[in-house]
Structure formats: structure tokens, C-alpha cells
Design an enzyme around this catalytic site. Structure first.
Site, mmCIF file in Angstrom:
data_model
loop_
_atom_site.group_PDB
_atom_site.id
_atom_site.type_symbol
_atom_site.label_atom_id
_atom_site.label_comp_id
_atom_site.label_asym_id
_atom_site.label_seq_id
_atom_site.Cartn_x
_atom_site.Cartn_y
_atom_site.Cartn_z
ATOM 1 N N GLU A 1 -23.156 3.536 0.920
ATOM 2 C CA GLU A 1 -23.440 2.223 1.518
ATOM 3 C C GLU A 1 -22.273 1.262 1.294
ATOM 4 O O GLU A 1 -21.961 0.428 2.153
ATOM 5 C CB GLU A 1 -24.738 1.656 0.933
ATOM 6 C CG GLU A 1 -25.965 2.439 1.386
ATOM 7 C CD GLU A 1 -27.246 2.004 0.693
ATOM 8 O OE1 GLU A 1 -28.207 1.669 1.408
ATOM 9 O OE2 GLU A 1 -27.298 2.007 -0.551
ATOM 10 N N CYS B 1 0.854 -1.193 0.000
ATOM 11 C CA CYS B 1 0.000 0.000 0.000
ATOM 12 C C CYS B 1 0.887 1.239 0.000
ATOM 13 O O CYS B 1 1.147 1.839 1.050
ATOM 14 C CB CYS B 1 -0.931 -0.013 1.208
ATOM 15 S SG CYS B 1 -2.140 1.323 1.165
ATOM 16 N N THR C 1 -31.249 -3.510 9.264
ATOM 17 C CA THR C 1 -30.111 -4.119 8.544
ATOM 18 C C THR C 1 -29.199 -4.932 9.469
ATOM 19 O O THR C 1 -28.139 -5.378 9.049
ATOM 20 C CB THR C 1 -29.257 -3.023 7.863
ATOM 21 O OG1 THR C 1 -28.725 -2.150 8.882
ATOM 22 C CG2 THR C 1 -30.073 -2.215 6.875
ATOM 23 N N THR D 1 -26.059 2.363 11.426
ATOM 24 C CA THR D 1 -27.156 2.110 10.481
ATOM 25 C C THR D 1 -27.966 3.380 10.287
ATOM 26 O O THR D 1 -28.045 4.222 11.188
ATOM 27 C CB THR D 1 -28.077 0.972 10.970
ATOM 28 O OG1 THR D 1 -29.096 0.735 9.981
ATOM 29 C CG2 THR D 1 -28.739 1.306 12.298
ATOM 30 N N TYR D 2 -28.511 3.510 9.095
ATOM 31 C CA TYR D 2 -29.433 4.612 8.799
ATOM 32 C C TYR D 2 -30.821 4.037 8.498
ATOM 33 O O TYR D 2 -31.705 4.735 8.035
ATOM 34 C CB TYR D 2 -28.920 5.417 7.606
ATOM 35 C CG TYR D 2 -27.493 5.915 7.812
ATOM 36 C CD1 TYR D 2 -27.228 7.082 8.512
ATOM 37 C CD2 TYR D 2 -26.405 5.187 7.328
ATOM 38 C CE1 TYR D 2 -25.924 7.522 8.721
ATOM 39 C CE2 TYR D 2 -25.098 5.611 7.531
ATOM 40 C CZ TYR D 2 -24.861 6.780 8.226
ATOM 41 O OH TYR D 2 -23.568 7.211 8.441
ATOM 42 N N ASN D 3 -30.933 2.701 8.727
ATOM 43 C CA ASN D 3 -32.184 1.971 8.453
ATOM 44 C C ASN D 3 -32.643 2.136 7.006
ATOM 45 O O ASN D 3 -33.831 2.277 6.721
ATOM 46 C CB ASN D 3 -33.291 2.411 9.428
ATOM 47 C CG ASN D 3 -32.935 2.053 10.864
ATOM 48 O OD1 ASN D 3 -32.647 0.907 11.165
ATOM 49 N ND2 ASN D 3 -32.919 3.060 11.731
#
Length: 479
Positions: free
Chosen positions: A450, A130, A385, A373-375
Site C-alpha cells: 500500500e 539519484c 478509497t 484500487t483493491y478496495n
């Protein structure tokens, strides 16, 4: 000088934005040779990521004042805003936790000197070739007074750091092979020996940068314009772009409609099955072994993209040593059972005892990635989720031979399709082979934010898996 003064005033008034910084850089590029009498570097890449459109990344700080504030603080503390932070800006809660932890590991009081910390970062990032992270820490190493001779190769570094090479190699590629003998070798090396506190600090740094290399490759992070590989002095031509970058489009291919709905429906069905009946312990163990065996059949991608980078192999030994599936060719690696040694019950307290506050910082970061999470899923809202996040986390730990007795591994095949598994395995085990095509081939209806969220999960699950093996070996040595 008028332009520089204006830029300085903007920063002093604390009113600059990420977009402002980009505008300043772009304006400087447009100044001609005639005005300055020097060659102007031009960016080789198109923004912070080869995978994610630049405008999407920059838009985040425009619409979210919290992100803007985090970026300003990071810039004030380090004098730079790296591309990793810009991409992580999709998830400000996590970014705050990440930057707080990294700042503590590199700059606050701790067992290791500052130049040792950056050199260990170089060693760890180099194991996955890297060059982005290596270059970042080469500069930091020199800034804190590190000896330039050490950068000629690992054999130019002190014996104590050279001895860390074996631990670096095993942790990066086959952590299940780590034993208390490896720990004993480091702690009883006479005048070159490590203290327990120093070793914990080194282990946390190694695992941090192995997993951060995964995130760097998994998000297609490009070098900043002032870094090696980030600029050219020639006009940018088509030949400097990788063919696969040009040919791949935006990844929203035909024929994938309904992908999200299918996934949501499967989660509902699995939840109903869970509620109706619970598998026996024997059946759960069988499903884990089946998934572990299947994970070995998932091949990582072959090198197919032309990412140019400087040679970093001098920063580590045995470059031919890489990831290899466990339990191959008759070898048997015992399953690591979380009920016998877990982060929550064992690892956390060991780290916190020997390197105060770091256990707490790591725990917050793991929890943040796991519970974030943002549902939402693509265009769907109000979605739980948690089942999907747990499947991703446990699949990675399964690839490392780590088993949770209370988890039904049969759920993994229901929720993670083949292309996603190939991406996960490549990014976690051989991140330098991650390609744009692979990034685009999984979850094609999902947002880039996402996918970045997925990469945060993969990065933290990998780090915790490595840490569990290292801390268990240290505990065995201590007892």
C-alpha cells in the site's frame, strides 16, 4: 562452467523465476577465491529496498503468474531486471503500463537519438543526486555508442544539451517559474536549436526521470549487486549499515492501533457532508489558498541517513539551486487553474501531436496510478478509497500551485496527517532527503504494498504537475 550452463538452460526454457535469479547470484557469491582465483563481490544491501523486507518483494512473483510473466519479458528485452521493477511488481497492472511507456521513450522511434535520450535521463536524475538512476543510464548511454567524454561533465556535452540545463533545473525544483521565454531560448538557438518535437521528447524524459528519482528514494531502492554502490569485496560488517536502518525495527509501533479505522470514519463523514451541502466557489477558493499556504509550512526532512553515493553533480549546473516554496518573501505566483489548462483537454493532445502515441501512453499511466484500487485499507476490505487517492493527488498539485475548482481542499487536512504530509513533500520536492524513519512514520498499520501504491501516486502526480507547466509554456510560445 557446469553452473553457468545450467543457468543458461533454465533461461532458454523460459522457466526461470526471480527467485532462481537470486539463487544463481547467491551461488556465484559462495564460490571461493580458491575455485576462481578472483575476488567475489558481496551485496551491500539486503534485497531491492532498504525499506521493504526482501522476502515480501520476492514473494510477489511466486504467487502471481502475471508478475512472473512481466519480469520475464522485461529481462528478455533489457537483459536485466532492475530493483525498481521488482518493487513495482506489487502492482502488476501499473508496472506493465510503466514499462511500456519507458520502453517507448527510450528505445522506439522518436525525435531524439538513443544516446541523447539516455544522457537526458542522466541529467534529470542527477538534479536529485539519484546515483542509482545515473549509473543505470551511464551504462545504457555507453552501450548505445555515447561519447564517454560527455560523462566528464555537462560542459563536455554538445551545446544543444548544455542549453537544456536551465529547463532541467527549473522543472525539477520550481516548475511554476517556467515561461515561454525559456522555450523560445531553446527553439531559437540558431545552429544549436531544438525542434518542437525534440523538445517535447526531452520534456517528457526530464519529467519522467525527476519523478522516477522520487520513487527511487521514496521506496529506498538499493543498487543491484553489479552496480556502483551495490557491492563490496570485504566481508559485510555492521559499520556498513546505517544506524537508522538497524534502530528502526519494522515500523509497527505501539500506540497506532485504530489509525485505519479513524481514517475510514473520516472518509464516511466527509462523504455525508458532501451529500448534505456544497461549499460556495468563494469558500472553495479560500480553502485552496489556506491549504497552499499551510503546505509551505510543512518542512521537508533534514539529511539524517548515510546513503553513500558517488558524486553526480558534474552532470548538471548550479547545484545550489533547489526546491523553494513559491510565494515566499512577497513573491506572488499566480494559481495554475486546471479549468484554463488541463492534461485532458490541452496537454494530452499537444504531446500526441508532436510525439505520436506518447500522449496516449502517458494518459494510460496517469489513469492507472490515479484509479488503481483493491478496495482495501490495511486489514479492511470493501473500502472505497477514491476520496483518499484524490486528496493525495490534489495535495501534490496544490504544493505546485495547481488548483481544481471543483475540489474541496478542506478534505486534505481531514485525511492526511502531519507525518504523511512531511513524507509527501520531501519525496516530491526533495526526494534525496527521504529517510527510512519517514517511510515508517506514516500509515504504520498499512502493508508495504500500500505504501508502494502511495509512491506510485506521488510519482505520477508530480510528473503531471511538471508536464502541465512545461506544456503550458510551449503552448504560449506556439500561440
Amino acid at each position: 562452467m557446469r553452473h553457468a550452463t545450467a543457468a543458461t538452460e533454465t533461461m532458454e526454457n523460459n522457466s526461470f523465476t526471480v527467485t532462481d535469479l537470486y539463487k544463481i547470484c547467491t551461488h556465484c557469491e559462495r564460490l571461493s577465491k580458491k575455485d576462481l582465483g578472483v575476488s567475489i563481490p558481496r551485496p551491500l544491501g539486503n534485497g531491492p529496498s532498504r525499506f521493504i523486507p526482501e522476502k515480501e518483494i520476492l514473494q510477489v512473483s511466486k504467487v502471481d503468474p502475471r508478475v512472473q510473466s512481466i519480469f520475464e519479458d522485461a529481462f528478455a528485452a533489457l537483459g536485466r531486471l532492475d530493483n525498481i521493477s521488482l518493487v513495482m511488481g506489487f502492482h502488476p497492472q501499473y508496472l506493465e503500463s510503466f514499462l511500456r511507456t519507458q520502453h517507448y521513450l527510450l528505445q522506439m522511434d522518436g525525435p531524439l537519438s538513443l544516446h541523447y535520450r539516455h544522457y537526458i535521463g542522466i541529467m534529470a536524475a542527477a538534479r536529485h543526486q539519484c546515483s542509482y538512476l545515473v549509473n543505470l543510464h551511464v551504462n545504457d548511454f555507453l552501450q548505445v555508442g555515447g561519447d564517454p567524454k560527455w560523462l566528464n561533465g555537462l560542459d563536455g556535452a554538445p551545446q544543444k544539451l548544455q542549453a537544456l540545463g536551465e529547463l532541467n533545473k527549473i522543472l525539477a525544483h520550481r516548475p511554476w517559474l517556467l515561461t515561454k521565454a525559456h522555450i523560445e531560448h531553446l527553439l531559437k538557438a540558431e545552429e544549436h536549436s531544438w525542434s518542437l518535437a525534440e523538445l517535447i521528447h526531452a520534456v517528457v524524459l526530464l519529467t519522467h526521470y525527476h519523478s522516477l528519482a522520487s520513487f527511487t528514494f521514496g521506496c529506498g531502492i538499493t543498487p543491484e549487486i553489479h552496480s556502483d554502490g551495490g557491492h563490496t569485496f570485504r566481508p559485510v560488517s555492521l559499520s556498513q549499515y546505517c544506524v537508522c536502518d538497524i534502530a528502526n525495527g519494522n515500523g509497527k509501533e505501539d500506540g497506532v492501533s485504530g489509525e485505519v479505522e479513524v481514517l475510514i470514519e473520516r472518509m464516511k463523514q466527509l462523504q455525508e457532508c458532501r451529500d448534505e451541502e456544497e461549499a460556495s466557489q468563494e469558500e472553495m477558493a479560500t480553502r485552496f489558498e489556506r491549504e497552499k499556504t499551510e503546505s509551505m509550512l510543512v518542512a521537508t526532512a533534514e539529511d539524517e541517513e548515510c546513503v553513500q553515493s558517488r558524486d553526480v553533480s558534474r552532470h548538471f549546473e548550479d547545484p545550489s539551486y533547489g526546491y523553494k516554496d513559491f510565494s515566499r518573501r512577497g513573491e506572488h505566483v499566480p494559481t495554475f487553474r486546471v479549468q484554463d489548462y488541463s492534461w485532458e483537454d490541452h496537454g494530452y493532445s499537444l504531446v500526441n501531436r508532436l510525439y505520436p502515441d506518447v500522449g496516449q501512453l502517458l494518459d494510460e499511466k496517469f489513469q492507472m496510478a490515479y484509479n488503481l484500487t483493491y478496495n482495501t485499507m490495511a486489514m479492511h476490505k470493501d473500502v472505497d478509497t477514491s476520496m483518499l487517492r484524490r486528496a493525495i493527488w490534489n495535495y501534490i498539485h496544490c504544493m505546485f500551485g495547481i488548483r481544481y475548482d471543483d475540489y474541496d481542499y478542506g478534505e486534505i487536512n481531514q485525511l492526511l496527517d502531519r507525518s504523511f504530509k512531511v513524507y509527501i513533500k520531501t519525496m516530491v520536492c526533495s526526494p534525496e532527503k527521504t529517510t527510512k524513519r519517514m517511510y515508517e512514520s506514516f500509515w504504520r498499520q498499512f502493508q508495504h504494498s500500500e505504501k508502494v501504491h502511495v509512491n506510485l501516486l506521488l510519482m505520477e502526480a508530480r510528473m503531471q504537475a511538471e508536464l502541465l507547466y512545461a506544456l503550458r509554456a510551449i503552448t504560449c510560445y506556439m500561440t
